[in-house]
Write a protein that holds these residues in place. Structure first.
Motif, mmCIF file in Angstrom:
data_model
loop_
_atom_site.group_PDB
_atom_site.id
_atom_site.type_symbol
_atom_site.label_atom_id
_atom_site.label_comp_id
_atom_site.label_asym_id
_atom_site.label_seq_id
_atom_site.Cartn_x
_atom_site.Cartn_y
_atom_site.Cartn_z
ATOM 1 N N LEU A 41 0.825 -1.211 0.000
ATOM 2 C CA LEU A 41 0.000 0.000 0.000
ATOM 3 C C LEU A 41 0.859 1.260 0.000
ATOM 4 C CD1 LEU A 41 -2.877 -0.952 2.465
ATOM 5 C CD2 LEU A 41 -2.981 -0.740 -0.020
ATOM 6 N N GLU A 42 1.940 1.226 0.728
ATOM 7 C CA GLU A 42 2.851 2.373 0.813
ATOM 8 C C GLU A 42 3.387 2.764 -0.566
ATOM 9 O OE1 GLU A 42 4.807 5.354 3.012
ATOM 10 O OE2 GLU A 42 3.300 3.920 3.691
ATOM 11 N N ALA A 43 3.582 1.781 -1.426
ATOM 12 C CA ALA A 43 4.125 2.027 -2.765
ATOM 13 C C ALA A 43 3.226 2.945 -3.585
ATOM 14 C CB ALA A 43 4.333 0.706 -3.499
ATOM 15 N N PHE A 44 1.930 2.923 -3.301
ATOM 16 C CA PHE A 44 1.003 3.752 -4.079
ATOM 17 C C PHE A 44 1.192 5.246 -3.828
ATOM 18 C CE2 PHE A 44 -1.373 -0.274 -4.429
ATOM 19 C CZ PHE A 44 -1.439 -0.322 -5.812
ATOM 20 N N LYS A 45 1.872 5.620 -2.754
ATOM 21 C CA LYS A 45 2.126 7.041 -2.496
ATOM 22 C C LYS A 45 3.088 7.617 -3.537
ATOM 23 C CE LYS A 45 1.357 6.874 2.475
ATOM 24 N NZ LYS A 45 2.000 6.972 3.793
ATOM 25 N N GLU A 46 4.076 6.843 -3.919
ATOM 26 C CA GLU A 46 5.078 7.298 -4.881
ATOM 27 C C GLU A 46 4.735 6.907 -6.314
ATOM 28 O OE1 GLU A 46 8.632 5.468 -3.444
ATOM 29 O OE2 GLU A 46 8.468 6.424 -1.498
ATOM 30 N N PHE A 47 3.800 5.989 -6.458
ATOM 31 C CA PHE A 47 3.501 5.401 -7.759
ATOM 32 C C PHE A 47 3.074 6.395 -8.841
ATOM 33 C CE2 PHE A 47 0.505 3.366 -10.702
ATOM 34 C CZ PHE A 47 1.340 2.428 -11.288
ATOM 35 N N PRO A 48 2.106 7.299 -8.607
ATOM 36 C CA PRO A 48 1.627 8.147 -9.709
ATOM 37 C C PRO A 48 2.726 8.965 -10.384
ATOM 38 C CG PRO A 48 0.127 8.294 -7.856
ATOM 39 C CD PRO A 48 1.330 7.537 -7.382
ATOM 40 N N LEU A 49 3.561 9.639 -9.600
ATOM 41 C CA LEU A 49 4.624 10.468 -10.177
ATOM 42 C C LEU A 49 5.648 9.602 -10.917
ATOM 43 C CD1 LEU A 49 6.156 13.135 -10.587
ATOM 44 C CD2 LEU A 49 7.295 12.676 -8.401
ATOM 45 N N MET A 50 6.081 8.530 -10.294
ATOM 46 C CA MET A 50 7.109 7.684 -10.902
ATOM 47 C C MET A 50 6.572 6.992 -12.164
ATOM 48 S SD MET A 50 9.732 8.324 -9.129
ATOM 49 C CE MET A 50 10.967 7.083 -9.361
ATOM 50 N N TRP A 51 5.305 6.593 -12.150
ATOM 51 C CA TRP A 51 4.692 5.953 -13.315
ATOM 52 C C TRP A 51 4.607 6.935 -14.486
ATOM 53 C CZ3 TRP A 51 -1.202 4.728 -13.787
ATOM 54 C CH2 TRP A 51 -1.439 3.919 -14.897
ATOM 55 N N LEU A 52 4.179 8.145 -14.181
ATOM 56 C CA LEU A 52 4.085 9.178 -15.211
ATOM 57 C C LEU A 52 5.463 9.464 -15.822
ATOM 58 C CD1 LEU A 52 2.402 11.335 -16.728
ATOM 59 C CD2 LEU A 52 2.960 12.905 -14.851
ATOM 60 N N VAL A 53 6.445 9.670 -14.972
ATOM 61 C CA VAL A 53 7.799 9.970 -15.452
ATOM 62 C C VAL A 53 8.343 8.808 -16.284
ATOM 63 C CG1 VAL A 53 10.187 10.366 -14.723
ATOM 64 C CG2 VAL A 53 8.317 11.599 -13.598
ATOM 65 N N ALA A 54 8.227 7.599 -15.766
ATOM 66 C CA ALA A 54 8.750 6.422 -16.487
ATOM 67 C C ALA A 54 8.036 6.228 -17.820
ATOM 68 C CB ALA A 54 8.610 5.167 -15.619
ATOM 69 N N GLY A 55 6.722 6.365 -17.824
ATOM 70 C CA GLY A 55 5.953 6.185 -19.053
ATOM 71 C C GLY A 55 6.321 7.202 -20.120
ATOM 72 N N LEU A 56 6.397 8.465 -19.740
ATOM 73 C CA LEU A 56 6.747 9.518 -20.701
ATOM 74 C C LEU A 56 8.180 9.363 -21.202
ATOM 75 C CD1 LEU A 56 5.050 12.612 -19.003
ATOM 76 C CD2 LEU A 56 4.265 11.372 -21.045
ATOM 77 N N LEU A 57 9.066 9.080 -20.286
ATOM 78 C CA LEU A 57 10.476 8.906 -20.641
ATOM 79 C C LEU A 57 10.660 7.751 -21.625
ATOM 80 C CD1 LEU A 57 13.262 10.083 -19.861
ATOM 81 C CD2 LEU A 57 13.343 8.395 -18.023
ATOM 82 N N GLU A 58 10.030 6.625 -21.326
ATOM 83 C CA GLU A 58 10.168 5.454 -22.198
ATOM 84 C C GLU A 58 9.497 5.676 -23.548
ATOM 85 O OE1 GLU A 58 9.947 1.958 -24.325
ATOM 86 O OE2 GLU A 58 8.126 2.896 -23.572
ATOM 87 N N PHE A 59 8.283 6.231 -23.546
ATOM 88 C CA PHE A 59 7.516 6.383 -24.780
ATOM 89 C C PHE A 59 8.157 7.380 -25.742
ATOM 90 C CE2 PHE A 59 4.041 8.096 -27.401
ATOM 91 C CZ PHE A 59 3.547 6.919 -27.934
ATOM 92 N N PHE A 60 8.617 8.513 -25.209
ATOM 93 C CA PHE A 60 9.112 9.569 -26.081
ATOM 94 C C PHE A 60 10.615 9.530 -26.356
ATOM 95 C CE2 PHE A 60 5.102 11.502 -24.613
ATOM 96 C CZ PHE A 60 4.538 11.735 -25.849
ATOM 97 N N PHE A 61 11.391 8.912 -25.477
ATOM 98 C CA PHE A 61 12.839 8.965 -25.645
ATOM 99 C C PHE A 61 13.508 7.590 -25.648
ATOM 100 C CE2 PHE A 61 11.575 12.948 -23.529
ATOM 101 C CZ PHE A 61 11.946 13.839 -24.515
ATOM 102 N N ILE A 62 13.463 6.932 -24.514
ATOM 103 C CA ILE A 62 14.247 5.700 -24.331
ATOM 104 C C ILE A 62 13.808 4.591 -25.280
ATOM 105 C CG2 ILE A 62 15.003 3.947 -22.684
ATOM 106 C CD1 ILE A 62 16.037 6.844 -22.132
ATOM 107 N N GLY A 63 12.530 4.439 -25.498
ATOM 108 C CA GLY A 63 12.049 3.407 -26.420
ATOM 109 C C GLY A 63 12.588 3.619 -27.830
ATOM 110 N N LYS A 64 12.599 4.849 -28.263
ATOM 111 C CA LYS A 64 13.109 5.162 -29.609
ATOM 112 C C LYS A 64 14.611 4.896 -29.703
ATOM 113 C CE LYS A 64 9.618 8.756 -30.534
ATOM 114 N NZ LYS A 64 8.563 7.836 -30.354
#
Length: 156
Positions: A41-64
């Motif tokens: 449950l504690e993980a959900f406190k940090e999850f939204p920000l880290m998920w957003l950052v990881a998703g954007l980073l991977e989709f727009f930069f790292i994946g390419k």
């Protein structure tokens, strides 16, 4: 595997969610000296920000970047798709783990200025083996399975 931009976005959202949640749980467990029930449950406190950052980073930069590097080294016509998937996953982890470890160090651990580098380095050394193994053996196969259920290929 994703064939369109929409499929790529869906795949990235799912993969980022799985990897980020597990890595947050792992890091909390490291910080408290072991896995406890409250960690999930504690993980959900940090999850939204880290998920957003990881998703954007991977989709727009790292994946390419990962695709370009892999396709320079591997001819997709000569290798089975799973080899290409694993190669891309390995390259993505090699880029994402240091970056996400730095973000976690800065925004979650918040060390003193003089301790940022060593705190990041410790985080990276502990996270990299976990991220690589979890990606290759669990998250990758799981997300590919979920993705195949969402986007069923029509067979001829």
């Amino acid at each position: 595997m994703p064939k369109t931009k929409i499929q790529d976005a869906v795949y990235t959202v799912i993969m980022a969610a799985v990897m980020v949640y597990v890595m947050i749980c792992y890091n909390i467990s490291l910080n408290i000296g072991g896995l406890k029930n409250f960690v999930f449950l504690e993980a959900f406190k940090e999850f939204p920000l880290m998920w957003l950052v990881a998703g954007l980073l991977e989709f727009f930069f790292i994946g390419k970047i990962a695709h370009k590097l892999v396709f320079k080294a591997i001819d997709p016509k000569k290798q089975p798709p799973i080899i290409i998937s694993y190669a891309i996953s390995i390259v993505i982890v090699c880029f994402m783990c240091p970056i996400m470890s730095l973000i976690a160090t800065l925004f979650i651990s918040r060390p003193e200025l003089t301790e940022i580098f060593v705190t990041w380095l410790k985080c990276l050394v502990l996270n990299f083996p976990m991220a690589m193994c979890f990606q290759l053996f669990y998250a990758g196969p799981f997300v590919r399975f979920i993705f195949s259920l969402i986007f069923k290929e029509k067979t001829k």
